[in-house]
Design an enzyme around this catalytic site. Structure first.
Site, PDB file in Angstrom:
ATOM      1  N   GLU A  28      11.224   1.274   7.193  1.00  0.00           N
ATOM      2  CA  GLU A  28      11.280  -0.171   6.953  1.00  0.00           C
ATOM      3  C   GLU A  28      11.252  -0.934   8.267  1.00  0.00           C
ATOM      4  O   GLU A  28      10.586  -1.958   8.394  1.00  0.00           O
ATOM      5  CB  GLU A  28      12.562  -0.521   6.177  1.00  0.00           C
ATOM      6  CG  GLU A  28      12.615  -1.974   5.668  1.00  0.00           C
ATOM      7  CD  GLU A  28      13.284  -2.949   6.643  1.00  0.00           C
ATOM      8  OE1 GLU A  28      13.293  -4.156   6.335  1.00  0.00           O
ATOM      9  OE2 GLU A  28      13.782  -2.534   7.705  1.00  0.00           O
ATOM     10  N   GLU A  29      11.974  -0.402   9.252  1.00  0.00           N
ATOM     11  CA  GLU A  29      12.147  -1.130  10.515  1.00  0.00           C
ATOM     12  C   GLU A  29      10.861  -1.230  11.334  1.00  0.00           C
ATOM     13  O   GLU A  29      10.792  -1.991  12.285  1.00  0.00           O
ATOM     14  CB  GLU A  29      13.254  -0.480  11.355  1.00  0.00           C
ATOM     15  CG  GLU A  29      14.644  -0.505  10.712  1.00  0.00           C
ATOM     16  CD  GLU A  29      15.279  -1.894  10.688  1.00  0.00           C
ATOM     17  OE1 GLU A  29      14.663  -2.842  11.183  1.00  0.00           O
ATOM     18  OE2 GLU A  29      16.397  -2.011  10.152  1.00  0.00           O
TER      19      GLU A  29
HETATM   20 CO    CO Z   1      16.857  -3.984  10.352  1.00  0.00          CO
HETATM   21 ZN    ZN Z   2      17.422  -3.590   6.979  1.00  0.00          ZN
END
Ligand code: CO
Ligand code: ZN
Length: 329
Positions: free
Chosen positions: A196-197
């Site tokens: 996600e990052e």
């Molecule tokens: Co984050």
């Molecule tokens: Zn997050």
């Protein structure tokens, strides 16, 4: 819940290296869901079938990865130069204890700046106690990833701090929801996402394969209640937030209303969140296939993307009640 957060925040898992987190979650959910699988990107996909064959497919996403520092080269004196994996902030990185997957520990430090030089990760290095390049390379390899090694600790009566609160807090929240969820009419697909990052990558592929009708991301969000920090109207301890929009998604208004109604019914105070920057897995889910209504339920968090990300347990517990209520449990 607090113990669950302590357990999951203690596991090493920067973007692309989430296997240990996934393994622990799989153990915690054994027997609590109908199926568990992992896809090619490492997403852990846990499905609990609904009682109504015409029920909706609801995807709940929490990301397993944390931000980190990847070794780009090693200097003659044994110091490691690094680049960021996700939103590492130089201002939050001065003289930090860091750890690698194999247990090697180090100190992340910024060198003195030359006149006119500005701070960036290029001015930082990691000292792992090696005397020279060869010794350093006997301990780590190029491409290895370090994470902030601060322990998780309690603060005040209700608060917990950890470098991995984003987003292991939400992984713990989602595990707890699945452990408590009674049979309901809709099918719930809990996806513990990867990467996600670095751009919502795991949510992009998992939303495509899961084919949900609705997507809700669970994440942390920034607060505007610390000195000179007024960018967002969110306060720690005043309840979870229902996201109206952020830089990656505009929440479906009907879904926002349904979540507010669930909160009201459960007697949980919630905050409306408008974040002019940043995004969550909802941004990827919203654009999957033909698109779908999405929203994010966030837990306020001070000092996001630092070694001490602080949440208030009352907000986490509030988020759990809102989501269980929304699901009709
Ligand atoms: Co984050
Ligand atoms: Zn997050």
């Amino acid at each position: 819940m607090e113990q669950l957060i302590q357990k999951l925040t203690g596991i090493y898992g920067p973007s692309g290296r989430e296997e240990l987190v996934a393994a622990e979650i799989e153990t915690l959910l054994a027997g609590k869901v109908d199926s568990i699988r992992r896809d090619a990107l490492g997403n852990l996909i846990c499905e609990k079938k609904g009682t109504d064959p015409n029920g909706k497919r609801i995807m709940l996403a929490a990301h397993m990865d944390q931000i980190g520092l990847v070794v780009t080269h090693v200097e003659k004196e044994g110091y490691l130069r690094v680049s960021n994996i996700g939103g590492i902030s130089p201002a939050n990185s001065r003289t930090r204890r860091v750890k690698f997957a194999n247990g090697v520990m180090g100190v992340l430090h910024e060198q003195p700046l030359k006149p006119g030089e500005t701070t960036s990760l290029r001015t930082f290095y990691i000292d792992i106690g090696a005397a020279n390049e060869a010794e350093a390379l006997s301990l780590i390899s190029l491409g290895d990833v370090a994470v902030y090694a601060e322990d998780t600790f309690k603060m005040g009566a209700h608060r917990l701090a950890s470098p991995a609160m984003d987003d292991r807090m939400a992984c713990a929240l989602l595990v707890s929801i699945l452990q408590k969820l009674p049979p309901i009419k809709d099918t719930v697909i809990a996806v513990f996402t990867t990467q996600e990052e670095v751009g919502l990558r795991g949510a992009t592929t998992s939303a495509y394969s899961v084919q949900p009708d609705v997507g809700i991301a669970l994440d942390v969000t920034l607060t505007g209640d610390t000195p000179e920090e007024r960018r967002v109207a969110v306060n720690l301890g005043e309840g979870p937030t229902i996201v109206v929009m952020n830089a990656r998604s505009i929440s479906n208004p009907a879904l926002v209303n349904e979540l507010h109604a669930a909160a009201a019914k459960a007697g949980v105070a919630v905050q409306r969140e408008v974040l002019p920057f940043g995004g969550t897995d909802a941004g990827a889910m919203q654009l999957s296939r033909g698109g779908m209504p999405v929203c994010t339920v966030s837990v306020p968090c001070r000092y996001v993307h630092s070694a001490c990300e602080v949440v208030d347990m009352r907000d986490v517990e509030g988020a759990e009640k809102v989501l269980l209520g929304y699901l009709g449990a």
